[in-house]
Write a protein that holds these residues in place. Sequence first.
Motif, PDB file in Angstrom:
ATOM      1  N   LEU A  70     -38.489 -46.354  -7.481  1.00 34.00           N
ATOM      2  CA  LEU A  70     -38.522 -47.766  -6.685  1.00 34.00           C
ATOM      3  C   LEU A  70     -37.971 -48.683  -7.457  1.00 34.00           C
ATOM      4  CD1 LEU A  70     -42.060 -47.307  -4.733  1.00 34.00           C
ATOM      5  CD2 LEU A  70     -39.818 -47.592  -3.673  1.00 34.00           C
ATOM      6  N   ALA A  71     -38.333 -48.639  -8.785  1.00 36.46           N
ATOM      7  CA  ALA A  71     -38.108 -49.772  -9.576  1.00 36.46           C
ATOM      8  C   ALA A  71     -36.362 -49.769  -9.754  1.00 36.46           C
ATOM      9  CB  ALA A  71     -38.752 -49.680 -10.945  1.00 36.46           C
ATOM     10  N   GLY A  73     -34.404 -48.532  -7.558  1.00 36.06           N
ATOM     11  CA  GLY A  73     -33.692 -48.736  -6.183  1.00 36.06           C
ATOM     12  C   GLY A  73     -33.397 -47.470  -5.609  1.00 36.06           C
ATOM     13  N   ASP A  76     -36.592 -47.103  -1.204  1.00 35.71           N
ATOM     14  CA  ASP A  76     -36.744 -48.239  -0.574  1.00 35.71           C
ATOM     15  C   ASP A  76     -38.195 -48.971  -0.663  1.00 35.71           C
ATOM     16  OD1 ASP A  76     -34.117 -49.164   0.101  1.00 35.71           O
ATOM     17  OD2 ASP A  76     -34.185 -47.314   1.631  1.00 35.71           O
ATOM     18  N   TYR A  94     -43.925 -51.327 -14.009  1.00 33.60           N
ATOM     19  CA  TYR A  94     -42.881 -51.615 -13.244  1.00 33.60           C
ATOM     20  C   TYR A  94     -43.273 -52.896 -12.398  1.00 33.60           C
ATOM     21  CZ  TYR A  94     -41.582 -46.785 -14.410  1.00 33.60           C
ATOM     22  OH  TYR A  94     -41.224 -45.898 -15.168  1.00 33.60           O
ATOM     23  N   GLN A  97     -41.050 -55.300 -11.230  1.00 30.02           N
ATOM     24  CA  GLN A  97     -39.808 -54.768 -10.529  1.00 30.02           C
ATOM     25  C   GLN A  97     -40.230 -54.034  -9.112  1.00 30.02           C
ATOM     26  OE1 GLN A  97     -39.325 -52.331 -14.303  1.00 30.02           O
ATOM     27  NE2 GLN A  97     -37.220 -52.404 -13.388  1.00 30.02           N
ATOM     28  N   LEU A  98     -41.572 -54.203  -8.855  1.00 29.96           N
ATOM     29  CA  LEU A  98     -41.933 -53.656  -7.486  1.00 29.96           C
ATOM     30  C   LEU A  98     -42.767 -54.731  -6.690  1.00 29.96           C
ATOM     31  CD1 LEU A  98     -43.125 -50.136  -8.679  1.00 29.96           C
ATOM     32  CD2 LEU A  98     -40.870 -50.775  -7.885  1.00 29.96           C
ATOM     33  N   ARG A 226     -39.403 -51.788  -3.360  1.00 27.19           N
ATOM     34  CA  ARG A 226     -38.384 -52.070  -4.464  1.00 27.19           C
ATOM     35  C   ARG A 226     -38.311 -53.870  -4.247  1.00 27.19           C
ATOM     36  NH1 ARG A 226     -34.192 -53.693  -1.493  1.00 27.19           N
ATOM     37  NH2 ARG A 226     -33.524 -52.110   0.271  1.00 27.19           N
ATOM     38  N   GLN A 227     -37.872 -54.181  -5.464  1.00 31.42           N
ATOM     39  CA  GLN A 227     -37.732 -55.720  -5.281  1.00 31.42           C
ATOM     40  C   GLN A 227     -36.735 -56.179  -4.023  1.00 31.42           C
ATOM     41  OE1 GLN A 227     -36.570 -57.244  -9.072  1.00 31.42           O
ATOM     42  NE2 GLN A 227     -38.282 -58.204  -9.420  1.00 31.42           N
TER      43      GLN A 227
END
Length: 286
Positions: A70-71, A73, A76, A94, A97-98, A226-227
Amino acid sequence: MRKVLYPLAAAALFSAATTAHAKDESLVIGTNNWAENIAVANMWKLILENNYDYDVELSDVSKNALYSGLANGDFDISLEIWLPTTDAAYLEPYKDQLTVHEGWYEGTGLGLVVPSYVDIDSIPELKKNADTFEYQGSPTILGIDSGSSIAGLTNKAIDAYSLPLEQVNSSGPAMMAALDSAYQNEEPIVVTLWSPHWAFAEYDLKYLEDPKNVYGDNETIYWFSRQNFSDDDPWLTRVLNEWQMDDDSLGSLMADIEKAGDPVKGAKTWLEDNQALVDEWLEASE
């Protein structure tokens, strides 16, 4: 006349809403091999593909790979993170980033579980009754994969309570097969389990009391991403933020899947019987 036109109008409105939110885009959902995770991932895959033209891929990975993926990418979204305790260690590296979104299930349980016919009620009692729980010749706690949160907490419990038992890790299905065999023969067994889980509907089980609170208090299950996912897909973000399930709705979903022996078939059966609930989530996001 109103009785004829009203359902037609409602159908037209649903069709219009579906068309308005048709995405025709891909979505990768990171999953892990927990019963409720498999259940809700397949449920959402069917909802999004059948009604909104998403192309949904379910990618089953380990917990560590899920968070790093996830971090990075690679995925999703993922539909299950237990907080504030169980999955906190996985999130920590993370957390910048999440994005953790809204909770969809409240009041989880986690710990050591025995059949109700077993004559102990707490984890400390395992110490003096260890020989009762022999599995393949050794006092054993049967668990799921070694990389899971509950496996790590169980190792901490063994240390905290100085238990002369070893945790033996395997897959969730293998653990449940051992539980079923012991239960049918009314033999003692101790396993790692969590709520929500279909096992509590199938068997008469009990959590062992945890006076040192190693397994933590009841928690909430959230979905996370994810971001920038909410910027990329604000509609689905709103939908998932409105999503709510409880013991009845989630338990029946998992039970349908267990009965069907297939997550897609079981989720499809459940959706046919629970469309009104799904409509509530969708309509609330408008």
